[in-house]
Design an enzyme around this catalytic site. Structure first.
Site, PDB file in Angstrom:
ATOM      1  N   TRP A  23      79.180  -0.679  94.676  1.00 21.69           N
ATOM      2  CA  TRP A  23      80.735  -1.627  94.249  1.00 21.69           C
ATOM      3  C   TRP A  23      80.764  -2.774  92.656  1.00 21.69           C
ATOM      4  O   TRP A  23      81.473  -3.225  92.137  1.00 21.69           O
ATOM      5  CB  TRP A  23      81.515  -2.958  95.612  1.00 21.69           C
ATOM      6  CG  TRP A  23      79.927  -3.184  96.231  1.00 21.69           C
ATOM      7  CD1 TRP A  23      79.285  -4.937  95.159  1.00 21.69           C
ATOM      8  CD2 TRP A  23      79.129  -3.047  97.187  1.00 21.69           C
ATOM      9  NE1 TRP A  23      78.422  -4.539  96.675  1.00 21.69           N
ATOM     10  CE2 TRP A  23      78.018  -3.799  96.831  1.00 21.69           C
ATOM     11  CE3 TRP A  23      79.250  -1.666  98.083  1.00 21.69           C
ATOM     12  CZ2 TRP A  23      77.450  -4.086  97.906  1.00 21.69           C
ATOM     13  CZ3 TRP A  23      78.707  -1.393  98.760  1.00 21.69           C
ATOM     14  CH2 TRP A  23      77.487  -2.713  99.255  1.00 21.69           C
ATOM     15  N   GLU A  36      83.345  -7.067  99.801  1.00 18.10           N
ATOM     16  CA  GLU A  36      82.774  -8.504  99.836  1.00 18.10           C
ATOM     17  C   GLU A  36      83.474  -8.347 101.627  1.00 18.10           C
ATOM     18  O   GLU A  36      82.889  -9.168 102.505  1.00 18.10           O
ATOM     19  CB  GLU A  36      84.026  -9.101  98.906  1.00 18.10           C
ATOM     20  CG  GLU A  36      83.261  -9.119  97.636  1.00 18.10           C
ATOM     21  CD  GLU A  36      81.806 -10.138  97.464  1.00 18.10           C
ATOM     22  OE1 GLU A  36      81.633 -11.022  98.734  1.00 18.10           O
ATOM     23  OE2 GLU A  36      81.228  -9.894  96.287  1.00 18.10           O
ATOM     24  N   GLN A  41      79.330 -10.714 107.574  1.00 21.06           N
ATOM     25  CA  GLN A  41      79.012 -11.082 108.810  1.00 21.06           C
ATOM     26  C   GLN A  41      77.569  -9.583 108.470  1.00 21.06           C
ATOM     27  O   GLN A  41      77.269  -9.333 109.890  1.00 21.06           O
ATOM     28  CB  GLN A  41      79.764 -10.306 109.875  1.00 21.06           C
ATOM     29  CG  GLN A  41      80.343 -11.622 109.670  1.00 21.06           C
ATOM     30  CD  GLN A  41      80.201 -13.126 110.386  1.00 21.06           C
ATOM     31  OE1 GLN A  41      78.924 -13.987 111.164  1.00 21.06           O
ATOM     32  NE2 GLN A  41      81.452 -13.987 109.957  1.00 21.06           N
ATOM     33  N   THR A  42      77.406  -8.432 107.858  1.00 22.95           N
ATOM     34  CA  THR A  42      76.945  -7.453 107.481  1.00 22.95           C
ATOM     35  C   THR A  42      75.751  -7.304 106.111  1.00 22.95           C
ATOM     36  O   THR A  42      76.563  -7.538 105.753  1.00 22.95           O
ATOM     37  CB  THR A  42      78.002  -6.111 107.697  1.00 22.95           C
ATOM     38  OG1 THR A  42      78.427  -6.235 108.497  1.00 22.95           O
ATOM     39  CG2 THR A  42      76.825  -5.055 108.026  1.00 22.95           C
ATOM     40  N   LEU A  79      80.384  -1.196 112.158  1.00 26.04           N
ATOM     41  CA  LEU A  79      80.781  -2.865 111.724  1.00 26.04           C
ATOM     42  C   LEU A  79      80.551  -3.641 112.317  1.00 26.04           C
ATOM     43  O   LEU A  79      80.279  -4.859 111.573  1.00 26.04           O
ATOM     44  CB  LEU A  79      81.300  -2.303 110.626  1.00 26.04           C
ATOM     45  CG  LEU A  79      81.035  -2.069 108.424  1.00 26.04           C
ATOM     46  CD1 LEU A  79      82.019  -1.895 108.806  1.00 26.04           C
ATOM     47  CD2 LEU A  79      80.024  -2.859 108.641  1.00 26.04           C
ATOM     48  N   TYR A  81      83.195  -7.175 114.282  1.00 27.40           N
ATOM     49  CA  TYR A  81      84.399  -7.949 114.002  1.00 27.40           C
ATOM     50  C   TYR A  81      85.267  -7.297 113.049  1.00 27.40           C
ATOM     51  O   TYR A  81      85.753  -6.688 111.870  1.00 27.40           O
ATOM     52  CB  TYR A  81      83.594  -8.879 112.385  1.00 27.40           C
ATOM     53  CG  TYR A  81      82.421  -9.645 112.925  1.00 27.40           C
ATOM     54  CD1 TYR A  81      83.007 -11.291 113.579  1.00 27.40           C
ATOM     55  CD2 TYR A  81      81.374  -9.116 112.859  1.00 27.40           C
ATOM     56  CE1 TYR A  81      81.978 -11.519 113.564  1.00 27.40           C
ATOM     57  CE2 TYR A  81      79.810  -9.611 113.381  1.00 27.40           C
ATOM     58  CZ  TYR A  81      80.299 -10.900 114.068  1.00 27.40           C
ATOM     59  OH  TYR A  81      79.313 -12.272 114.341  1.00 27.40           O
ATOM     60  N   TYR A 119      85.702 -18.324  99.886  1.00 23.30           N
ATOM     61  CA  TYR A 119      85.012 -17.326  99.037  1.00 23.30           C
ATOM     62  C   TYR A 119      85.484 -15.852  98.408  1.00 23.30           C
ATOM     63  O   TYR A 119      85.262 -15.589  97.434  1.00 23.30           O
ATOM     64  CB  TYR A 119      83.677 -17.581 100.765  1.00 23.30           C
ATOM     65  CG  TYR A 119      82.718 -15.951  99.817  1.00 23.30           C
ATOM     66  CD1 TYR A 119      82.084 -16.136  98.966  1.00 23.30           C
ATOM     67  CD2 TYR A 119      82.783 -15.161 100.026  1.00 23.30           C
ATOM     68  CE1 TYR A 119      80.729 -15.327  98.868  1.00 23.30           C
ATOM     69  CE2 TYR A 119      82.353 -13.637  99.907  1.00 23.30           C
ATOM     70  CZ  TYR A 119      81.214 -14.337  99.052  1.00 23.30           C
ATOM     71  OH  TYR A 119      80.472 -13.056  98.618  1.00 23.30           O
ATOM     72  N   ASP A 137      78.570 -18.850  99.153  1.00 27.22           N
ATOM     73  CA  ASP A 137      78.750 -18.261 100.613  1.00 27.22           C
ATOM     74  C   ASP A 137      77.336 -19.188 101.327  1.00 27.22           C
ATOM     75  O   ASP A 137      76.206 -20.220 100.467  1.00 27.22           O
ATOM     76  CB  ASP A 137      78.855 -16.864 101.086  1.00 27.22           C
ATOM     77  CG  ASP A 137      77.413 -16.345 100.056  1.00 27.22           C
ATOM     78  OD1 ASP A 137      76.835 -17.120  99.107  1.00 27.22           O
ATOM     79  OD2 ASP A 137      77.427 -15.262 100.546  1.00 27.22           O
ATOM     80  N   CYS A 191      65.543 -16.667  96.318  1.00 25.33           N
ATOM     81  CA  CYS A 191      65.320 -18.032  97.295  1.00 25.33           C
ATOM     82  C   CYS A 191      66.030 -17.582  98.961  1.00 25.33           C
ATOM     83  O   CYS A 191      67.354 -17.833  99.242  1.00 25.33           O
ATOM     84  CB  CYS A 191      66.488 -18.782  96.467  1.00 25.33           C
ATOM     85  SG  CYS A 191      66.385 -20.609  97.505  1.00 25.33           S
ATOM     86  N   CYS A 199      59.667 -18.315  94.809  1.00 29.56           N
ATOM     87  CA  CYS A 199      59.454 -19.172  93.549  1.00 29.56           C
ATOM     88  C   CYS A 199      59.289 -19.564  92.951  1.00 29.56           C
ATOM     89  O   CYS A 199      59.306 -19.588  91.466  1.00 29.56           O
ATOM     90  CB  CYS A 199      59.349 -21.355  94.892  1.00 29.56           C
ATOM     91  SG  CYS A 199      59.909 -21.581  95.930  1.00 29.56           S
ATOM     92  N   SER A 298      79.505 -13.671 117.966  1.00 32.09           N
ATOM     93  CA  SER A 298      78.981 -14.838 117.663  1.00 32.09           C
ATOM     94  C   SER A 298      79.130 -16.115 118.216  1.00 32.09           C
ATOM     95  O   SER A 298      78.893 -17.519 118.295  1.00 32.09           O
ATOM     96  CB  SER A 298      80.394 -15.630 115.954  1.00 32.09           C
ATOM     97  OG  SER A 298      81.766 -15.458 116.768  1.00 32.09           O
TER      98      SER A 298
HETATM   99 FE1  SF4 Z   1      65.048 -21.296  95.755  1.00 36.85          FE
HETATM  100 FE2  SF4 Z   1      62.281 -21.861  95.345  1.00 36.85          FE
HETATM  101 FE3  SF4 Z   1      64.616 -20.951  93.256  1.00 36.85          FE
HETATM  102 FE4  SF4 Z   1      64.094 -23.333  94.552  1.00 36.85          FE
HETATM  103  S1  SF4 Z   1      62.509 -22.504  93.540  1.00 36.85           S
HETATM  104  S2  SF4 Z   1      65.749 -21.991  93.926  1.00 36.85           S
HETATM  105  S3  SF4 Z   1      63.550 -23.228  95.943  1.00 36.85           S
HETATM  106  S4  SF4 Z   1      63.614 -19.453  94.551  1.00 36.85           S
END
Ligand code: SF4
Length: 354
Positions: A23, A36, A41-42, A79, A81, A119, A137, A191, A199, A298
């Site tokens: 997409w 979207e 939820q998937t 899927l 929901y 969203y 989200d 993240c 990080c 849920s």
């Molecule tokens: Fe997330 Fe780490 Fe990047 Fe901060 S540094 S936004 S905690 S991945």
């Protein structure tokens, strides 16, 4: 916060790290919308085959508006929901009536369509129409909470408002869609939740409060309010010695949970026989136990204990019951994922009988 210190490295990172999802490669408004809704939820990996199948069967808004409900639910089968599929169709019908079968290039108009919340409206507006609008989200809130070291509960209304306001401050006039996708992608691939973000590969680490102060395991804050209600269900799997062999299915009501889907008869009482209509119940004698299964919605957890019955004689069924052959089970009647395990068991049983 200096927005450029976030947007510049983030967009540069996205240019080389984005995953070429179907997409994204062909990001028409229709494709963005369908993806979207499916992605709510998937997981992405689970969505991809469904997305291809759905777009091949229903390539545009008109096709989606016109398909019969049973075929639509069959395309959506697995899927979960299912109200998402019904809302897609209602929205498509509105688009045909009001917008010549196109998605309206306007956040507020998108927001009024069934199944499209803040969203999704923000995602479609920004990605498909380059309109600056936040698409916030859980992934985005996690990134922003860590980035700013903010411990507001991300499940609260106040948290959602706070992180939406912050996104408004950051979102660039140019490339708002890429910015939103980059934030989501960072949340999905770098993240990560549960205290394991990568990080050291993150383009925002030099600006990130959680990274600097060792708070990644403590953010975001999520305060869950409700516990799932547990329901015990007795499931009746009735195999008929017909030609070809078939299994009894029941159609759910047109409103409420799993509306209009088909299922193996089940009941909240202890005896699976209580799930059966009288003409079937009277010819079901020997029960064989099937494995216990569970399914999480849920707000409810179903714990299901199955029993298998075999019947020989043809019986007359009420209108909301049917005997389905293996082929019909696979291609005609949409069954929710809650019954996946029993569907697998039944499919094997029917193959053996053929
Ligand atoms: Fe997330 Fe780490 Fe990047 Fe901060 S540094 S936004 S905690 S991945």
């Amino acid at each position: 916060m200096d927005a450029e210190r976030i947007t510049k490295p983030l967009l540069a990172w996205y240019s080389t790290h984005f995953r070429p999802l179907p997409w994204r490669v062909d990001a028409t408004p229709y494709h963005v919308w369908i993806s979207e809704i499916m992605l709510q939820q998937t997981r992405i990996e689970a969505v991809i085959p469904y997305y291809h199948r759905f777009i091949a069967a229903l390539p545009d808004v008109h096709a989606l508006a016109e398909i019969d409900t049973e075929s639509l639910l069959k395309l959506w089968e697995g899927l979960g929901y299912y109200s998402r599929a019904r809302n897609l169709q209602k929205a498509a019908q509105t688009m045909v009536q009001l917008y010549d079968g196109d998605l309206p290039p306007d956040y507020d108009k998108l927001r009024t369509l069934p199944g499209i919340g803040d969203y999704t409206a923000g995602a479609i507006a920004s990605i498909a129409f380059s309109i600056p609008a936040p698409a916030v989200d859980g992934n985005v809130m996690r990134v922003l909470a860590r980035l700013t070291g903010d411990n507001t509960d991300v499940l609260s209304t106040a948290g959602k408002k706070k992180f939406t306001d912050l996104t408004w401050q950051l979102i660039p006039e140019r490339q708002p869609g890429r910015f939103n996708q980059a934030l989501m992608e960072l949340g999905e691939t770098v993240c990560l939740p549960a205290g394991t973000p990568k990080c050291h590969t993150c383009p925002l680490r030099h600006e990130c409060v959680a990274f600097r102060e060792g708070l990644t395991q403590h953010l975001p804050v999520r305060i869950k309010k409700t516990k799932r209600r547990v329901e015990q269900h007795a499931v009746a799997v009735v195999i008929a010695n017909s030609t070809p062999p078939s299994v009894l299915l029941h159609k759910r009501a047109e409103t409420g949970l799993l509306a209009g889907m088909w299922e193996f008869p089940h009941t909240l009482s202890e005896s699976p026989l209580d799930a059966l209509p009288d003409p079937v119940k009277t010819v079901c004698t020997n029960a064989e136990a099937l494995p216990v299964c569970k399914h999480l919605f849920s707000h409810i957890e179903w714990r299901m204990a199955g029993a298998q019955y075999r019947i020989q004689t043809p019986v007359t069924l009420p209108a909301d019951y049917v005997f389905a052959s293996l082929e019909d089970l696979q291609s005609v009647y949409p069954l929710p994922g809650a019954f996946r395990r029993y569907t697998e068991i039944v499919s094997k049983l029917l193959v053996k009988e053929i």
